[in-house]
Design an enzyme around this catalytic site. Structure first.
Site, mmCIF file in Angstrom:
data_model
loop_
_atom_site.group_PDB
_atom_site.id
_atom_site.type_symbol
_atom_site.label_atom_id
_atom_site.label_comp_id
_atom_site.label_asym_id
_atom_site.label_seq_id
_atom_site.Cartn_x
_atom_site.Cartn_y
_atom_site.Cartn_z
ATOM 1 N N ASP A 176 -27.110 1.072 -8.979
ATOM 2 C CA ASP A 176 -26.442 2.160 -9.709
ATOM 3 C C ASP A 176 -27.103 2.362 -11.063
ATOM 4 O OD1 ASP A 176 -24.589 2.764 -7.728
ATOM 5 O OD2 ASP A 176 -22.894 2.789 -9.135
ATOM 6 N N ASP A 216 -28.103 -10.691 -15.396
ATOM 7 C CA ASP A 216 -27.668 -10.086 -16.666
ATOM 8 C C ASP A 216 -28.873 -9.665 -17.508
ATOM 9 O OD1 ASP A 216 -28.240 -12.797 -16.877
ATOM 10 O OD2 ASP A 216 -26.674 -13.228 -18.343
ATOM 11 N N ASP A 233 -26.277 -4.141 -5.530
ATOM 12 C CA ASP A 233 -25.372 -2.990 -5.551
ATOM 13 C C ASP A 233 -25.248 -2.478 -6.982
ATOM 14 O OD1 ASP A 233 -23.323 -1.149 -4.886
ATOM 15 O OD2 ASP A 233 -21.811 -2.620 -5.502
ATOM 16 N N TYR A 244 -20.713 -10.012 0.267
ATOM 17 C CA TYR A 244 -20.097 -9.091 1.218
ATOM 18 C C TYR A 244 -19.949 -9.745 2.596
ATOM 19 C CZ TYR A 244 -20.840 -4.945 -1.830
ATOM 20 O OH TYR A 244 -20.824 -4.010 -2.833
HETATM 21 C C1 IPM Z 1 -23.281 1.311 -2.260
HETATM 22 C C2 IPM Z 1 -21.833 1.553 -2.489
HETATM 23 C C3 IPM Z 1 -20.973 0.731 -1.579
HETATM 24 C C4 IPM Z 1 -21.261 -0.732 -1.730
HETATM 25 C C5 IPM Z 1 -19.506 1.064 -1.812
HETATM 26 C C6 IPM Z 1 -19.190 2.503 -1.411
HETATM 27 C C7 IPM Z 1 -18.573 0.119 -1.191
HETATM 28 O O1 IPM Z 1 -21.524 1.297 -3.818
HETATM 29 O O2 IPM Z 1 -23.763 1.559 -1.155
HETATM 30 O O3 IPM Z 1 -23.956 0.907 -3.186
HETATM 31 O O4 IPM Z 1 -20.807 -1.408 -2.636
HETATM 32 O O5 IPM Z 1 -21.998 -1.264 -0.911
HETATM 33 MG MG MG Z 2 -23.126 0.805 -5.006
#
Ligand code: IPM
Ligand code: MG
Length: 360
Positions: free
Chosen positions: A252, A224, A248, A140
């Site tokens: 999730d 992975d 990231d 990023y």
């Molecule tokens: C997170 C989100 C963000 C990211 C998105 C909304 C761009 O997925 O905070 O995990 O990738 O950082």
């Molecule tokens: Mg995210």
């Protein structure tokens, strides 16, 4: 007694972000009233996609600088169906995190009382993680570009940046956090078999920093294989550190395994406290349920507890988490993301009642 007043910048942003931040401000108010030792001075900002549509910018040019005057930032979400996601991300969220150098993104995951993991046989004691996401560079970093648009030779690059300074500070933060937790266990995630420069530097610096923390047990995982371990053997993990993109994705997965993305919080920290840190739910703007009053506010309440911890109001942070857990334990107070029928308001009122009712 001298009452401490914390200046909080509230940025609801888009979609359900506005709804959960509003709910959270009510909860913070109740907490301050219950505690009596501190107060909040909240200023709300209308930054987000609506502002972008009318003015061309998600926030004022000096937006990040305006935030420096605050003790903390409470953020909802940014993103709208009709605006490209990379514009919203770089126009608001990263436009705050990066200049304020909130380099440590902390994402705790637990199975809260009353909530079921989709993994069979996995209960609350079997999954208790904190993911530390490097939040200032890596994938990023914003380096790259596009040339020759529309031609067959069109080219686009996104360059990952890994600096010694960046890796050392996130590693030190992660080792320290692991050391503060009962199991003193850290897993360092990379992809150092395929990415043979930056990720190899991560492994090398992890080994260097580990020397400063002889009481922390640590191991390494490729990203992975890490998804398999998180799913098949969640109890073997405690604190986890990974790059911006890897963490990231893993966070999730972690949120899903703990029952719902509607409960997952995050803190964007500047650990040295040179700038305010930012606290947000990770679920995003969720336009499919916006305006229906059914967004789960628990992630935002949990992140508010992280904010209180960061402000050294540990007692209030504990009180808030206890109240949240009392409420999640009651399945009649579950919002639709958890399979229930409760509304944002019902959950909020119940958390406030639990805060008021505790005699500690
Ligand atoms: C997170 C989100 C963000 C990211 C998105 C909304 C761009 O997925 O905070 O995990 O990738 O950082
Ligand atoms: Mg995210």
């Amino acid at each position: 007694m001298n009452k401490k007043t914390y200046r909080v910048a509230a940025i609801g942003g888009d979609g359900i972000g506005v709804e959960v931040v509003d709910a959270c401000l009510d909860v913070l108010e109740a907490l301050a009233a219950r505690d009596g030792g501190f107060a909040f001075d909240v200023e709300s900002f209308d930054w987000g996609t609506e502002r972008y549509r009318t003015t061309g910018a998600f926030m004022p040019e000096d937006g990040a600088d305006q935030l420096r005057a605050f003790d903390a930032i409470l953020f909802g979400a940014v993103g709208a169906p009709d605006v490209p996601d990379h514009l919203t991300l770089w126009g608001l969220r990263l436009a705050i995190c990066q200049p304020l150098d909130q380099y440590a993104n902390v994402r705790p995951t637990r199975i809260l009382p009353g909530i079921r993991s989709p993994l069979s046989g996995v209960g609350s004691g079997d999954l208790d993680w904190v993911i530390v996401r490097e939040n200032s560079e890596g994938e990023y970093a914003g380096q790259g570009g596009r040339s020759h648009p529309g031609l067959p030779i069109e080219v686009a690059t996104d360059v990952s940046i890994f600096t010694r300074t960046g890796i050392e500070r996130i590693m030190r933060f992660a080792f320290k956090l692991a050391q503060s937790r009962p199991r003193k266990l850290l897993t360092v995630v990379t992809k150092s078999n395929a990415q043979r420069h930056g990720m190899v530097l991560w492994d090398q610096i992890a080994a260097e920093i580990a020397q400063e923390f002889p009481d922390v047990t640590w191991d390494k995982m490729l990203v992975d294989a890490m998804t398999v371990r998180m799913t098949m053997n969640p109890a073997s993990l405690d604190t986890i550190v990974a790059t911006n993109l890897h963490a990231d994705i893993l966070s999730d997965l972690a949120a899903a395994l703990s029952g719902s993305i509607g409960i997952a919080p995050t803190a964007n920290l500047n650990p040295e406290r040179q700038t305010p840190s930012m606290f947000e739910p990770i679920h995003g703007s969720a336009f499919d349920i916006t305006g229906k009053g059914v967004a789960n506010p628990v992630a935002t309440f949990w992140t508010a507890a992280m904010m209180l911890d960061h402000l050294d109001e540990h007692k209030a942070a504990d009180r808030l988490m206890q109240a949240v857990e009392t409420v999640t334990a009651d399945t009649a107070l579950h919002t639709p993301d958890l399979g229930g029928k409760a509304t944002t308001r019902m959950v909020t009122e119940a958390v406030i009642a639990a805060i008021r009712g505790r005699n500690d």
